[in-house]
Design an enzyme around this catalytic site. Structure first.
Site, PDB file in Angstrom:
ATOM      1  N   ASP A  97      57.363  35.523  50.315  1.00 55.06           N
ATOM      2  CA  ASP A  97      56.139  36.110  51.005  1.00 55.06           C
ATOM      3  C   ASP A  97      54.945  35.270  50.829  1.00 55.06           C
ATOM      4  O   ASP A  97      54.011  34.919  51.617  1.00 55.06           O
ATOM      5  CB  ASP A  97      56.012  37.582  50.257  1.00 55.06           C
ATOM      6  CG  ASP A  97      55.108  38.468  51.428  1.00 55.06           C
ATOM      7  OD1 ASP A  97      55.002  38.196  52.600  1.00 55.06           O
ATOM      8  OD2 ASP A  97      54.887  39.817  50.826  1.00 55.06           O
ATOM      9  N   ASN A 157      47.497  36.387  46.483  1.00 58.85           N
ATOM     10  CA  ASN A 157      47.851  35.678  45.737  1.00 58.85           C
ATOM     11  C   ASN A 157      48.892  35.962  44.585  1.00 58.85           C
ATOM     12  O   ASN A 157      49.954  35.187  44.199  1.00 58.85           O
ATOM     13  CB  ASN A 157      46.785  34.712  45.129  1.00 58.85           C
ATOM     14  CG  ASN A 157      46.049  35.511  44.319  1.00 58.85           C
ATOM     15  OD1 ASN A 157      45.601  36.786  44.485  1.00 58.85           O
ATOM     16  ND2 ASN A 157      45.138  35.067  43.132  1.00 58.85           N
ATOM     17  N   PRO A 181      48.247  46.654  50.097  1.00 56.91           N
ATOM     18  CA  PRO A 181      48.487  45.361  49.588  1.00 56.91           C
ATOM     19  C   PRO A 181      47.838  44.521  50.663  1.00 56.91           C
ATOM     20  O   PRO A 181      47.548  44.985  51.881  1.00 56.91           O
ATOM     21  CB  PRO A 181      49.763  44.985  49.696  1.00 56.91           C
ATOM     22  CG  PRO A 181      50.564  46.298  50.835  1.00 56.91           C
ATOM     23  CD  PRO A 181      49.460  47.274  50.519  1.00 56.91           C
ATOM     24  N   ALA A 236      32.820  38.166  48.641  1.00 56.35           N
ATOM     25  CA  ALA A 236      32.214  38.844  49.469  1.00 56.35           C
ATOM     26  C   ALA A 236      32.725  40.162  50.082  1.00 56.35           C
ATOM     27  O   ALA A 236      31.905  41.149  50.462  1.00 56.35           O
ATOM     28  CB  ALA A 236      32.397  37.836  50.649  1.00 56.35           C
ATOM     29  N   GLU A 255      37.718  43.253  40.259  1.00 58.45           N
ATOM     30  CA  GLU A 255      38.064  41.696  39.828  1.00 58.45           C
ATOM     31  C   GLU A 255      37.914  40.657  40.908  1.00 58.45           C
ATOM     32  O   GLU A 255      38.812  40.763  41.836  1.00 58.45           O
ATOM     33  CB  GLU A 255      39.522  41.787  39.233  1.00 58.45           C
ATOM     34  CG  GLU A 255      39.844  40.711  38.358  1.00 58.45           C
ATOM     35  CD  GLU A 255      40.574  39.468  38.785  1.00 58.45           C
ATOM     36  OE1 GLU A 255      40.102  38.545  39.301  1.00 58.45           O
ATOM     37  OE2 GLU A 255      41.766  39.864  39.082  1.00 58.45           O
ATOM     38  N   CYS A 289      42.404  33.263  40.844  1.00 56.61           N
ATOM     39  CA  CYS A 289      41.254  33.445  40.612  1.00 56.61           C
ATOM     40  C   CYS A 289      40.719  33.010  39.003  1.00 56.61           C
ATOM     41  O   CYS A 289      39.515  32.731  38.812  1.00 56.61           O
ATOM     42  CB  CYS A 289      40.752  34.912  40.762  1.00 56.61           C
ATOM     43  SG  CYS A 289      41.923  35.951  40.052  1.00 56.61           S
ATOM     44  N   LYS A 457      28.899  38.303  36.173  1.00 53.71           N
ATOM     45  CA  LYS A 457      28.340  37.629  37.419  1.00 53.71           C
ATOM     46  C   LYS A 457      28.927  38.085  38.656  1.00 53.71           C
ATOM     47  O   LYS A 457      29.366  39.033  39.009  1.00 53.71           O
ATOM     48  CB  LYS A 457      28.045  36.052  37.044  1.00 53.71           C
ATOM     49  CG  LYS A 457      27.078  35.872  36.096  1.00 53.71           C
ATOM     50  CD  LYS A 457      26.704  34.236  35.721  1.00 53.71           C
ATOM     51  CE  LYS A 457      27.768  33.228  35.664  1.00 53.71           C
ATOM     52  NZ  LYS A 457      27.272  31.930  35.481  1.00 53.71           N
ATOM     53  N   GLY A 460      32.708  40.033  39.068  1.00 49.62           N
ATOM     54  CA  GLY A 460      32.994  41.319  39.154  1.00 49.62           C
ATOM     55  C   GLY A 460      32.693  42.128  37.925  1.00 49.62           C
ATOM     56  O   GLY A 460      32.023  41.710  37.065  1.00 49.62           O
ATOM     57  N   GLU A 464      40.640  44.837  33.706  1.00 51.43           N
ATOM     58  CA  GLU A 464      42.028  45.134  33.699  1.00 51.43           C
ATOM     59  C   GLU A 464      42.909  44.750  32.407  1.00 51.43           C
ATOM     60  O   GLU A 464      42.452  43.531  31.767  1.00 51.43           O
ATOM     61  CB  GLU A 464      42.641  44.573  35.124  1.00 51.43           C
ATOM     62  CG  GLU A 464      41.811  44.964  36.271  1.00 51.43           C
ATOM     63  CD  GLU A 464      42.735  44.727  37.446  1.00 51.43           C
ATOM     64  OE1 GLU A 464      43.222  43.544  37.595  1.00 51.43           O
ATOM     65  OE2 GLU A 464      42.653  45.581  38.090  1.00 51.43           O
TER      66      GLU A 464
END
Length: 484
Positions: A97, A157, A181, A236, A255, A289, A457, A460, A464
């Site tokens: 995937d 990701n 998802p 965004a 996040e 990320c 900043k 987020g 978690e």
């Protein structure tokens, strides 16, 4: 089609598999070949409404929230066991995937997902309140209660891990969930729906709606029956999601994007540092990320380290994710590949030196990009300031601790950061000044469900993992009983 059976792309609502109300479907593409492997249902607003209603009914009837934390924990332990028992299938789906190398999908994604459910299973029975001493002639105590219906919206990701980081604590706290998802990578979410059912999670407690963000995602964000939004994705879209939640006064966990600095001091053990540096920017083809795409190097070792990277980076195995030796697979899709190409071309126009890489790899029609190291860019370059989200590393020199800190903190992001030094005092001193939710010292991406992560900043808010995540899925109620 995959050699493993995929639930044929239907929505999972109220414990039942169903087609979208309008019958719409969307293609799922194997990024290593650019070929369609299956189709899945594309949910609309009516489907999202059905999923939220199923989650609300399951919450209100107490079939999950009414269980003790210990009982919920037993079922979540079974989820973890089933993930491990079906590791080969899940790793295959995640690789197919997303384009993840199969070895990493096994070692990282499947392992961490199982650990997530196991960790929060253990924490489920720790949700207790406390007596409060007051001067009143009263018994005062607190209770921690679940929020209700949680909307879990996850990115492309790390579909399996980032779903577990939300669903596991939400369930441990007694909530019900509607999971949306990423439209590009829905397969592991659908597979997990089957495992939840097999583990004994009651119908309606976990629902999965696949579909496009602007349609299914937007409907879920705006649904009045949702009590909390847990979102991972771009800054965004996160701003938009947070604004929608704010209008409805709903709690959120965000996040978002990252653009972490990896700071190498002159006293670092360069041989070890190089491994961490490469891992930091090529892991998951740079689609991470918490990756480390900005390398800041003490000027005294700058040229030496660039030379080492120039020799080492092209040797990292890049290719078919099904091969066990592959470390770097394809980008997750054509649009992600084009975005990386645009940033590298911008760097060239700005006069950057491309130390290595800087181009596509033509292989089987897949979306491959060679790992790329870029030097000689000014700090205000968009290539340095913005999140590229691909296997690209920018390298900048610094002359002092103060300059290193200033450069590290100079972007709008603050999700992760890293330090390479053999000086323990310096490690603590610099870590204290870095504006990031997590700081790694002398390695990269050391993650465990016990250790919270999240951003500051533009990266987020909320956390978690860890007990901090569990607390984010509960509310505190105070009870005061008069003893007069």
């Amino acid at each position: 089609m995959t050699t493993f059976e995929i639930e044929p792309g239907r929505l999972f609502i109220g414990g039942q598999w169903r087609e979208a109300v309008d019958g719409a479907r969307t293609e799922v593409v194997d990024p290593s070949r650019g070929a369609v492997v299956t189709t899945v249902a594309e949910a609309g607003a009516a489907d999202v409404d059905a999923a939220v209603r199923a989650a609300r009914e399951a919450f209100d009837d107490g079939s999950w929230s009414g269980l003790s934390g210990r009982e919920r924990g037993r079922i979540l332990h079974r989820v973890a066991e089933l993930i491990r028992e079906n590791a080969d299938e899940i790793a295959h789906l995640e690789s197919l995937d997303v384009g993840k190398p199969i070895t990493l999908a096994h070692a990282v994604d499947v392992t961490n997902a199982a650990n997530d459910y196991e960790h929060f299973a253990a924490l489920a029975h720790t949700l207790h309140g406390a007596n409060r001493d007051t001067p009143m002639n009263a018994l005062a105590y607190t209770r921690r209660e679940p929020l209700g219906v949680v909307a879990a919206i996850t990115p492309f990701n790390f579909p399996l891990i980032l779903a577990g980081s939300k669903i596991a604590p939400a369930l441990a706290a007694g909530n019900t969930v509607v999971h949306k998802p990423a439209d590009e990578t829905p397969l592991s979410a659908l597979y997990m729906a089957k495992l939840f059912q097999r583990a004994g999670v009651p119908d309606g407690v976990v629902n999965v709606v696949t579909g496009a963000g602007p349609v299914a995602g937007e409907a879920l964000l705006r649904h009045g029956g949702v009590d909390k939004i847990a979102f991972t994705g771009s800054t965004a879209v996160g701003r938009h999601a947070a604004s929608v939640a704010g209008e409805a006064l709903k709690p959120v966990t965000m996040e978002l994007g990252g653009n972490a600095a990896h700071v190498v001091f002159e006293d670092a053990e360069l041989e070890k540092a190089v491994g961490a540096i490469i891992k930091g920017f090529v892991f998951n083809s740079g689609q991470f990320c918490m990756g480390g795409p900005r390398l800041l190097v003490a000027r005294s070792v700058y040229a030496t380290l660039l030379g080492i990277l120039e020799q080492a980076v092209p040797g990292v195995p890049l290719g078919d994710p099904r091969m066990p030796e592959t470390v770097i697979g394809p980008m997750a899709g054509e649009k992600h590949l084009k975005k990386v190409e645009e940033y590298v071309e911008l760097a060239r126009k700005e006069g950057a030196r491309i130390v290595c890489g800087g181009e596509r790899l033509d292989l089987d029609g897949g979306f491959y990009y060679k790992p790329t190291v870029i030097a000689d860019l000014p700090n205000d370059s968009r290539v340095i300031q913005e999140e590229i989200f691909g296997p690209v590393l920018t390298v900048q020199p610094f002359d002092s601790e103060e300059e290193a800190i200033r450069l590290a903190n100079s972007t709008p992001y603050g999700l992760a950061s890293g330090i390479q030094t053999s000086n323990l005092a310096r490690a603590h001193r610099i870590a204290d000044k870095l504006q990031a939710g997590i700081v790694w010292v002398n390695d990269w991406a050391m993650l465990d469900p016990a250790v919270p992560f999240g951003g500051v900043k533009d990266s987020g808010f909320g956390r978690e993992y860890g007990p901090e995540a569990l607390a984010a899925y509960t509310r505190t109620k105070s009870v005061v009983v008069s003893l007069d």
